[in-house]
Write an enzyme that holds these catalytic residues in place. Structure first.
Site, PDB file in Angstrom:
ATOM      1  N   ASN A  90     -10.331   0.009   1.833  1.00 22.90           N
ATOM      2  CA  ASN A  90      -8.887   0.098   1.580  1.00 22.90           C
ATOM      3  C   ASN A  90      -8.620  -0.266   0.121  1.00 22.90           C
ATOM      4  O   ASN A  90      -8.856  -1.406  -0.281  1.00 22.90           O
ATOM      5  CB  ASN A  90      -8.176  -0.876   2.535  1.00 22.90           C
ATOM      6  CG  ASN A  90      -6.666  -0.851   2.384  1.00 22.90           C
ATOM      7  OD1 ASN A  90      -6.134  -0.259   1.449  1.00 22.90           O
ATOM      8  ND2 ASN A  90      -5.987  -1.498   3.308  1.00 22.90           N
TER       9      ASN A  90
ATOM     10  N   CYS B  67       0.826  -1.225   0.000  1.00 21.63           N
ATOM     11  CA  CYS B  67       0.000   0.000   0.000  1.00 21.63           C
ATOM     12  C   CYS B  67       0.854   1.267   0.000  1.00 21.63           C
ATOM     13  O   CYS B  67       0.323   2.369  -0.134  1.00 21.63           O
ATOM     14  CB  CYS B  67      -0.919   0.011   1.205  1.00 21.63           C
ATOM     15  SG  CYS B  67      -2.030  -1.405   1.243  1.00 21.63           S
TER      16      CYS B  67
ATOM     17  N   HIS C  46      -3.103   6.723   5.126  1.00 20.50           N
ATOM     18  CA  HIS C  46      -3.576   5.548   4.392  1.00 20.50           C
ATOM     19  C   HIS C  46      -4.980   5.199   4.890  1.00 20.50           C
ATOM     20  O   HIS C  46      -5.224   5.113   6.096  1.00 20.50           O
ATOM     21  CB  HIS C  46      -2.602   4.393   4.630  1.00 20.50           C
ATOM     22  CG  HIS C  46      -2.982   3.133   3.928  1.00 20.50           C
ATOM     23  ND1 HIS C  46      -3.493   3.118   2.661  1.00 20.50           N
ATOM     24  CD2 HIS C  46      -2.917   1.831   4.322  1.00 20.50           C
ATOM     25  CE1 HIS C  46      -3.738   1.874   2.304  1.00 20.50           C
ATOM     26  NE2 HIS C  46      -3.396   1.073   3.300  1.00 20.50           N
TER      27      HIS C  46
END
Ligand code: UT7
Length: 341
Positions: A298, A127, A268
């Site tokens: 996500n 990520c 994030h």
């Protein structure tokens, strides 16, 4: 201004920064709600909302690929930057769900957008891929190798999510974004610094076991569901809260700033509890924190550029604002960037 940002070139000092001239994003229209997931696994809207903050996520149609989403998002970023496509020198694309293992998805985007003068490659950094890519792009620009770089972060996590595993399938979604970085020779606005880290000893916490050289695709890997994300959620949670705070603080201190100097923090978009815990440790009030994970879940490499674009287009980021972004993901990798917008 800090001394390490000034380059001495033939006796003259000059400050080069990578200015974000354009941003763009794309999320597929199809929505998967918590209620939909309740029909698929043993879960509840209450559990998902209270443990993650996520209400819905977007799912790409079967014929939509990572290169498609990257192309849509990049088009929007190029339009905003008002830049001739032939002036783009490089495309860097962060993803864990490339169209194929090779060629790089960045090459497909280069072709579709007619960026004939651009080199192209993908980055695999979990990520953190978008911020890792920003860091590489910034280095190319500051070293005067390139003037204009397109940085993209996209994932279609629904392709590697196990919709029989309630511990993971509630988290992930599809989407992505892009940013056009251009050399700014006047100093001032642009990326102030980037910070990237890795700890390969934690490679077991989040992974896609099959499909690589270690476990090539076979009937056995299909039967064992080894082509889907495997995650040790609560272990990752602990690292996330610590590393997202540490790497954000690293960026703030490196630039001789204090948390109160930050106008907007875009962490994030993994889990609301992680976002809130990180913000609290850094002393940021939630008004200074951008959150859109309730709508997208996500999206891995898509998380930061999707949020950055939405923050800009909704007026949450204005010229001159100091914006802090950070991410953590498989590897483990973690990263941050501080941007004077
Ligand atoms: O992009 C990279 C970054 N990713 C992350 O940072 C993800 C980090 N981890 C997380 O966000 C959280 O760990 C999760 C949301 C994945 C899980 O939350 P948690 O509070 O850590 O829950 P847990 O895994 O400790 O599970 C608690 C309980 C378990 O039941 P028992 O053993 O206590 O009876 C699970 O079986 O919750 C159960 N559970 C669920 N219950 C209802 C797990 N998933 C679900 C579910 N619905 N979807």
């Amino acid at each position: 201004m800090v001394y390490h940002e000034i380059y001495e070139i033939k006796g003259c000092y000059k400050l080069i920064r990578s200015l974000i001239k354009g941003v763009g994003s794309y999320a597929p229209p199809k929505v998967l709600t918590n209620a939909d997931l309740c029909d698929m696994v043993n879960t509840s809207d209450e559990w998902i909302t209270s443990r993650t903050g996520i209400k819905e996520r977007r799912i790409a149609r079967d014929n939509v690929t990572t290169a498609d989403i990257a192309t849509y998002a990049s088009k929007a970023a190029l339009e905003m930057a008002k830049i001739d496509p032939l002036e783009i020198d490089l495309i860097i694309l962060g993803t864990v769900t490339p169209d194929m293992l090779f060629p790089a998805t960045a090459c497909m985007v280069q072709h579709r957008l007619g960026l004939k003068n651009a080199a192209a490659f993908d980055i695999s950094a979990g990520c953190s891929g978008f911020i890792y890519s920003l860091s590489i792009a910034d280095s190319f620009i500051r070293s005067e190798k390139f003037k204009n770089v397109l940085v993209v972060g996209v994932d279609i996590l629904s392709r590697i999510t196990d919709y029989t595993d309630r511990a993971t399938c509630i988290l992930f979604g599809d989407g992505g974004g892009a940013a056009v970085l251009s050399a700014n020779y006047n100093g001032g606005r642009g990326i102030l610094s980037t910070h990237i880290h890795a700890e390969g000893g934690h490679d077991d916490i989040l992974k896609l076991p099959a499909g690589g050289s270690c476990m090539p695709a076979s009937l056995g890997t299909m039967t064992n569901r080894a082509h889907f994300i495997k995650m040790k959620g609560s272990e990752l949670f602990k690292y996330a809260v610590t590393y997202l705070k540490d790497v954000a603080m690293e960026a703030i201190l490196y630039n001789n700033l204090k948390p109160e100097d930050i106008d907007l923090f875009i962490p994030h978009q993994a889990n609301m509890r992680i976002v809130e815990a990180t913000a609290k440790k850094l002393g940021f009030p939630m008004e200074k924190v951008f959150v859109n994970l309730q709508k997208y879940g996500n999206t891995s490499n898509g998380s930061i550029p999707l949020a950055l674009d939405e923050a800009y287009r909704s007026g949450r980021v204005k010229e001159g604002d100091i914006v802090l972004v950070d991410a953590i993901g498989a590897g483990l990798t973690w990263s941050s960037a501080l941007i004077k917008w």
